[in-house]
Scaffold this motif. Structure first.
Motif, PDB file in Angstrom:
ATOM      1  N   ASP A  66       1.411   0.471   4.331  1.00  0.00           N
ATOM      2  CA  ASP A  66       0.826   1.749   3.921  1.00  0.00           C
ATOM      3  C   ASP A  66      -0.552   1.496   3.318  1.00  0.00           C
ATOM      4  O   ASP A  66      -1.007   2.223   2.450  1.00  0.00           O
ATOM      5  CB  ASP A  66       1.738   2.442   2.891  1.00  0.00           C
ATOM      6  CG  ASP A  66       2.023   1.548   1.676  1.00  0.00           C
ATOM      7  OD1 ASP A  66       1.523   0.394   1.636  1.00  0.00           O
ATOM      8  OD2 ASP A  66       2.742   2.000   0.776  1.00  0.00           O
ATOM      9  N   SER A 107       9.180  -1.495   0.673  1.00  0.00           N
ATOM     10  CA  SER A 107       8.355  -1.059  -0.452  1.00  0.00           C
ATOM     11  C   SER A 107       7.685  -2.281  -1.082  1.00  0.00           C
ATOM     12  O   SER A 107       8.282  -3.361  -1.179  1.00  0.00           O
ATOM     13  CB  SER A 107       9.177  -0.286  -1.479  1.00  0.00           C
ATOM     14  OG  SER A 107      10.184  -1.103  -1.987  1.00  0.00           O
ATOM     15  N   GLN A 174       0.250   2.573  -6.979  1.00  0.00           N
ATOM     16  CA  GLN A 174       1.444   2.142  -6.252  1.00  0.00           C
ATOM     17  C   GLN A 174       2.252   1.210  -7.157  1.00  0.00           C
ATOM     18  O   GLN A 174       1.695   0.303  -7.796  1.00  0.00           O
ATOM     19  CB  GLN A 174       1.070   1.430  -4.957  1.00  0.00           C
ATOM     20  CG  GLN A 174       2.297   1.113  -4.112  1.00  0.00           C
ATOM     21  CD  GLN A 174       1.949   0.599  -2.727  1.00  0.00           C
ATOM     22  OE1 GLN A 174       0.952  -0.118  -2.542  1.00  0.00           O
ATOM     23  NE2 GLN A 174       2.761   0.967  -1.756  1.00  0.00           N
ATOM     24  N   LYS A 195       5.413   4.984  -2.694  1.00  0.00           N
ATOM     25  CA  LYS A 195       4.654   5.228  -1.463  1.00  0.00           C
ATOM     26  C   LYS A 195       3.245   5.724  -1.742  1.00  0.00           C
ATOM     27  O   LYS A 195       3.053   6.708  -2.456  1.00  0.00           O
ATOM     28  CB  LYS A 195       5.379   6.286  -0.634  1.00  0.00           C
ATOM     29  CG  LYS A 195       6.631   5.769  -0.003  1.00  0.00           C
ATOM     30  CD  LYS A 195       7.002   6.625   1.160  1.00  0.00           C
ATOM     31  CE  LYS A 195       8.034   5.899   1.984  1.00  0.00           C
ATOM     32  NZ  LYS A 195       8.760   6.719   2.847  1.00  0.00           N
TER      33      LYS A 195
END
Ligand code: ARG
Length: 286
Positions: A66, A107, A174, A195
């Motif tokens: 991400d 994650s 994050q 996220k």
């Protein structure tokens, strides 16, 4: 009688030998780490990381996709694909070893724990070594260096000319990143989310006032969001740059990876990976 006894003894020995051998082989193939007695299986326990990767035919990497242009999802020929310059570097390493690249996307804050559990050979996630992380993993030489930055809503730019004005504001980061510490040095209202896409939504909808991330990633997210801007706010942070993380004590593996990093830096391949990833990031977030 004596002959019969000798024969029986030999038979028992043969059986026990056979039994031992088959247990070892099975364990070696199926999980490769321990047999029923909890001992390390010879087949893989003694192999170096490089030999193990070659034997299995797979380089396993863990990432948090991400973080454009480091690692992110994009559609290539209609197929969701993980790309980015960290990923291009790992593909180069896999090619050098003559194996397939296997990417696990998870994650960011779970990556080092999974590395310790030997779920991957490398963590490639725009990760910088710091004191805490160095207790859990070893790191290669630097791949990339960037400034830290603050994303704001365009409408709010005049409100926050420096970090001083952000003191009472809420800053999103994050979870598990070095930006947690940076933001905590600016305000006591730090919002930590797993996220990054959610953080951007929180910023757009006014739930947080700012987001703190690495500069290249900030520009990528802003290029896809007209209402956001990468502010001129200067953040004082001296970091060691981003690196690949490997399991602790894997000196030979780190040396091999550093050799590759040196090659791609010297021959311009890394610059090419960065340019390609940045183009893909802009295109996919527009
Ligand atoms: N560079 C920062 C750190 O080391 C953030 C990295 C976030 N990476 C990601 N793939 N989301 O903590």
């Amino acid at each position: 009688m004596k002959k019969l006894l000798t024969f029986l003894l030999a038979l028992t020995l043969l059986f026990s030998l056979f039994a031992c051998n088959s247990t070892g082989e099975e364990d070696g193939q199926e999980n490769g780490d321990s047999n029923q007695n909890g001992e390390t299986a010879q087949t893989s326990g003694d192999l170096s990381r490089i030999d193990k990767i070659k034997q299995e035919g797979t380089l396993r990497i863990g990432t948090s996709a991400d973080y454009p242009p480091y690692e992110f999802h994009t559609e290539i020929d209609g197929v969701d694909t993980i790309v980015g310059f960290d990923i291009a570097l790992c593909q180069y390493i896999a090619d050098d070893l003559g194996v397939e690249l296997e990417i696990t996307d998870m994650s960011f804050d779970s990556l080092l724990i999974s590395l310790q559990q030997d779920k991957f050979d490398i963590v490639a996630a725009g990760m910088s070594p710091d004191e805490e992380r160095l207790k859990a993993a070893d790191f290669t030489d630097k791949i990339f260096e960037s400034e830290q930055s603050i994303i704001l809503r365009k409408a709010d730019v005049a409100l926050y000319p420096t970090t001083a004005e952000l003191a009472g504001a809420s800053i999103g980061v994050q979870k598990g990143t070095i930006q947690e510490g940076i933001a905590e040095g600016i305000t006591d209202k730090v919002v930590k989310l797993t996220k990054l896409s959610e953080l951007i939504t929180e910023l757009k909808t006014g739930k947080v006032d700012a987001v703190c991330i690495d500069y290249p990633c900030a520009t990528a997210y802003v290029s896809g969001n007209d209402d956001l801007i990468v502010s001129d706010i200067e953040i004082e942070y001296e970091g060691p740059g981003t690196c690949l993380a490997v399991q602790k004590g894997e000196t030979e593996w780190v040396e091999y990876l550093n050799g590759i990093i040196q090659t791609v830096n010297e021959d311009g391949t890394m610059d090419q990976f960065i340019a390609e990833a940045s183009m893909l990031a802009d295109a996919s977030l527009e």
